[in-house]
Write an enzyme that holds these catalytic residues in place. Structure first.
Site, PDB file in Angstrom:
ATOM      1  N   LYS A 126       0.673  -1.107  -0.053  1.00 16.09           N
ATOM      2  CA  LYS A 126       0.001   0.261   0.061  1.00 16.09           C
ATOM      3  C   LYS A 126       0.866   1.441   0.031  1.00 16.09           C
ATOM      4  CE  LYS A 126      -3.994  -0.348   2.279  1.00 16.09           C
ATOM      5  NZ  LYS A 126      -5.053  -0.486   3.064  1.00 16.09           N
TER       6      LYS A 126
ATOM      7  N   ASP B 141      -9.952   4.222   1.677  1.00  8.65           N
ATOM      8  CA  ASP B 141     -10.065   3.511   3.002  1.00  8.65           C
ATOM      9  C   ASP B 141     -10.745   4.697   3.939  1.00  8.65           C
ATOM     10  OD1 ASP B 141      -9.219   1.011   2.867  1.00  8.65           O
ATOM     11  OD2 ASP B 141      -7.184   1.778   3.301  1.00  8.65           O
TER      12      ASP B 141
HETATM   13  P1  NAP Z   1      -0.128  -0.930  11.009  1.00 15.70           P
HETATM   14  O1  NAP Z   1       0.256  -0.075  10.469  1.00 15.70           O
HETATM   15  O2  NAP Z   1       0.606  -2.429  11.246  1.00 15.70           O
HETATM   16  O3  NAP Z   1      -0.627  -0.543  12.538  1.00 15.70           O
HETATM   17  C1  NAP Z   1      -0.948  -1.556  13.495  1.00 15.70           C
HETATM   18  C2  NAP Z   1      -1.323  -0.738  14.863  1.00 15.70           C
HETATM   19  O4  NAP Z   1      -1.587  -1.744  15.983  1.00 15.70           O
HETATM   20  C3  NAP Z   1      -0.238   0.365  15.163  1.00 15.70           C
HETATM   21  O5  NAP Z   1      -0.791   1.503  15.987  1.00 15.70           O
HETATM   22  C4  NAP Z   1       0.411  -0.403  16.332  1.00 15.70           C
HETATM   23  O6  NAP Z   1       1.126   0.209  17.471  1.00 15.70           O
HETATM   24  C5  NAP Z   1      -0.762  -1.185  17.064  1.00 15.70           C
HETATM   25  N1  NAP Z   1      -0.469  -2.709  17.851  1.00 15.70           N
HETATM   26  C6  NAP Z   1      -0.245  -3.678  17.172  1.00 15.70           C
HETATM   27  N2  NAP Z   1       0.054  -4.601  18.124  1.00 15.70           N
HETATM   28  C7  NAP Z   1      -0.152  -3.760  19.178  1.00 15.70           C
HETATM   29  C8  NAP Z   1      -0.092  -4.273  20.694  1.00 15.70           C
HETATM   30  N3  NAP Z   1       0.553  -5.362  21.023  1.00 15.70           N
HETATM   31  N4  NAP Z   1      -0.291  -3.133  21.604  1.00 15.70           N
HETATM   32  C9  NAP Z   1      -0.834  -2.076  21.412  1.00 15.70           C
HETATM   33  N5  NAP Z   1      -0.638  -1.686  20.042  1.00 15.70           N
HETATM   34  C10 NAP Z   1      -0.411  -2.469  19.037  1.00 15.70           C
HETATM   35  O7  NAP Z   1      -1.517  -1.926  10.656  1.00 15.70           O
HETATM   36  P2  NAP Z   1      -2.845  -0.907   9.954  1.00 15.70           P
HETATM   37  O8  NAP Z   1      -2.846  -1.285   8.480  1.00 15.70           O
HETATM   38  O9  NAP Z   1      -2.942   0.297  10.438  1.00 15.70           O
HETATM   39  O10 NAP Z   1      -4.171  -1.962  10.458  1.00 15.70           O
HETATM   40  C11 NAP Z   1      -4.509  -1.889  11.631  1.00 15.70           C
HETATM   41  C12 NAP Z   1      -5.857  -2.611  11.842  1.00 15.70           C
HETATM   42  O11 NAP Z   1      -6.925  -2.216  11.009  1.00 15.70           O
HETATM   43  C13 NAP Z   1      -5.573  -4.224  11.430  1.00 15.70           C
HETATM   44  O12 NAP Z   1      -6.275  -5.126  12.405  1.00 15.70           O
HETATM   45  C14 NAP Z   1      -6.341  -4.172  10.040  1.00 15.70           C
HETATM   46  O13 NAP Z   1      -6.782  -5.649   9.489  1.00 15.70           O
HETATM   47  C15 NAP Z   1      -7.554  -3.126  10.574  1.00 15.70           C
HETATM   48  N6  NAP Z   1      -8.036  -2.649   9.088  1.00 15.70           N
HETATM   49  C16 NAP Z   1      -9.439  -2.716   8.633  1.00 15.70           C
HETATM   50  C17 NAP Z   1      -9.887  -2.144   7.645  1.00 15.70           C
HETATM   51  C18 NAP Z   1     -11.237  -2.313   7.278  1.00 15.70           C
HETATM   52  O14 NAP Z   1     -11.800  -2.234   6.191  1.00 15.70           O
HETATM   53  N7  NAP Z   1     -12.025  -2.690   8.331  1.00 15.70           N
HETATM   54  C19 NAP Z   1      -8.955  -1.609   6.966  1.00 15.70           C
HETATM   55  C20 NAP Z   1      -7.739  -1.223   7.182  1.00 15.70           C
HETATM   56  C21 NAP Z   1      -7.105  -1.832   8.348  1.00 15.70           C
HETATM   57  P3  NAP Z   1       2.565   0.210  17.287  1.00 15.70           P
HETATM   58  O15 NAP Z   1       2.752   1.603  16.333  1.00 15.70           O
HETATM   59  O16 NAP Z   1       3.176   0.666  18.549  1.00 15.70           O
HETATM   60  O17 NAP Z   1       3.222  -0.813  16.644  1.00 15.70           O
END
Ligand code: NAP
Length: 276
Positions: free
Chosen positions: A69, A106
């Site tokens: 992405k 998104d």
């Molecule tokens: P990403 O860029 O990898 O970000 C992950 C986020 O989760 C960061 O803020 C990270 O914090 C936090 N995190 C992960 N493990 C953690 C833990 N153990 N304790 C506290 N914080 C934690 O991923 P993303 O693309 O933003 O996606 C995030 C979520 O949104 C995923 O579950 C994804 O499936 C979902 N999503 C859903 C949609 C939808 O259409 N519904 C669309 C996009 C994404 P750090 O920065 O500290 O690592």
């Protein structure tokens, strides 16, 4: 000469978990459009070459997902301001002049889901809290600012990542320490989880939730399970809850319309197709 059947798809790695093929195929069938939507597992080093070849096989565009992405912005010929601000794209249009146009839907999907799941929500109702500062948080924040939310509290385990968001998005963002996250919920009209906490196979939501108050809107981007622990606790506290599946459905609408020329409906049939 017979026109080629329009093809679209989703490129990521891995890709087998994606719900987009069944959703787009449901819409193609519903609207009687001859076309297809194909999942493609493509490694980063092959991405540019694959994208240049796809239009020759009848592809009109593709979705891109993890891990492409962000890197796609360097490959695309044209990038919308929205995708540039978010720093990522999820939708590509292959233009007739050979150029690849990249956009990010998104944030649109997030707000549309919010508006349809919580019609009483108003952007001006008060501050929003965003848990997390990853790629999804950037799209959510851009769309909330665009909608007119006056102040956004952003809290993330890794504080420096949240501070980068404040640098990029400006004064309406206030960064709050992750250990203080529970304290800001009470003052928030909207609470959004953009972390992966609560997803099947990931750690559970650790933010203390006793500050949730009746009437606030709470939404979770995680949709496996559909009712996360956050949403269950929020429901018990009298909050209005919105699950994350609708965001996936709504972000697909502008892409389908641009590729296949028909604006599809997000209804119970589309939802069931994505869950199949
Ligand atoms: P990403 O860029 O990898 O970000 C992950 C986020 O989760 C960061 O803020 C990270 O914090 C936090 N995190 C992960 N493990 C953690 C833990 N153990 N304790 C506290 N914080 C934690 O991923 P993303 O693309 O933003 O996606 C995030 C979520 O949104 C995923 O579950 C994804 O499936 C979902 N999503 C859903 C949609 C939808 O259409 N519904 C669309 C996009 C994404 P750090 O920065 O500290 O690592």
């Amino acid at each position: 000469m017979v026109d080629k059947i329009p093809l679209a798809g989703v490129i990521g790695s891995p890709i087998s978990h994606s719900k987009s093929p069944q959703l787009h195929r449901h819409w193609l069938k519903t609207y009687g459009i001859a076309g297809d939507y194909i999942p493609m597992d493509v490694a980063a080093h092959d991405l540019a070459e694959v994208l240049r070849a796809l239009p020759k096989a009848g592809f009109v565009g593709v979705n891109v997902t993890i891990p492409h992405k962000e890197t796609i912005l360097e490959i695309a010929d044209l990038v919308t301001d929205r995708a540039t601000l978010i720093g990522a794209a999820n939708t590509l249009i292959f233009r007739k002049d050979g150029k690849i146009h990249a956009d990010n839907t998104d944030g649109y999907g997030f707000v549309e889901n919010l508006r349809s799941g919580a019609p009483e929500w108003r952007a001006g109702a008060g501050p929003a809290t965003v848990l997390g500062a990853g790629g999804a948080a950037r799209a959510v924040i851009a769309s909330l600012l665009d909608a007119g939310v006056p102040e956004i509290f952003v809290t993330n385990r890794t504080r420096v990542r949240a501070e980068k968001l404040a640098d990029d998005f400006g004064k309406r963002l206030t960064i709050v320490d992750w250990v203080q996250a529970g304290n800001i919920l009470e003052d928030s009209a909207l609470i959004v989880n953009t972390t992966s906490l609560g997803m099947i196979g990931k750690p559970s939501m650790r933010v203390p939730l006793d500050g949730l108050r009746r009437g606030s809107v709470v939404t979770d981007l995680v949709y496996t399970p559909l009712k996360t622990d956050l949403l269950a606790v929020a429901e018990d506290a009298g909050c209005v809850t919105v699950d994350g599946l609708g965001m996936l459905l709504h972000q697909a609408v502008p892409a389908f319309e641009r590729w296949f020329g028909k604006r599809p409906e997000v209804d119970s049939h589309a939802r069931a197709a994505a869950l199949r």
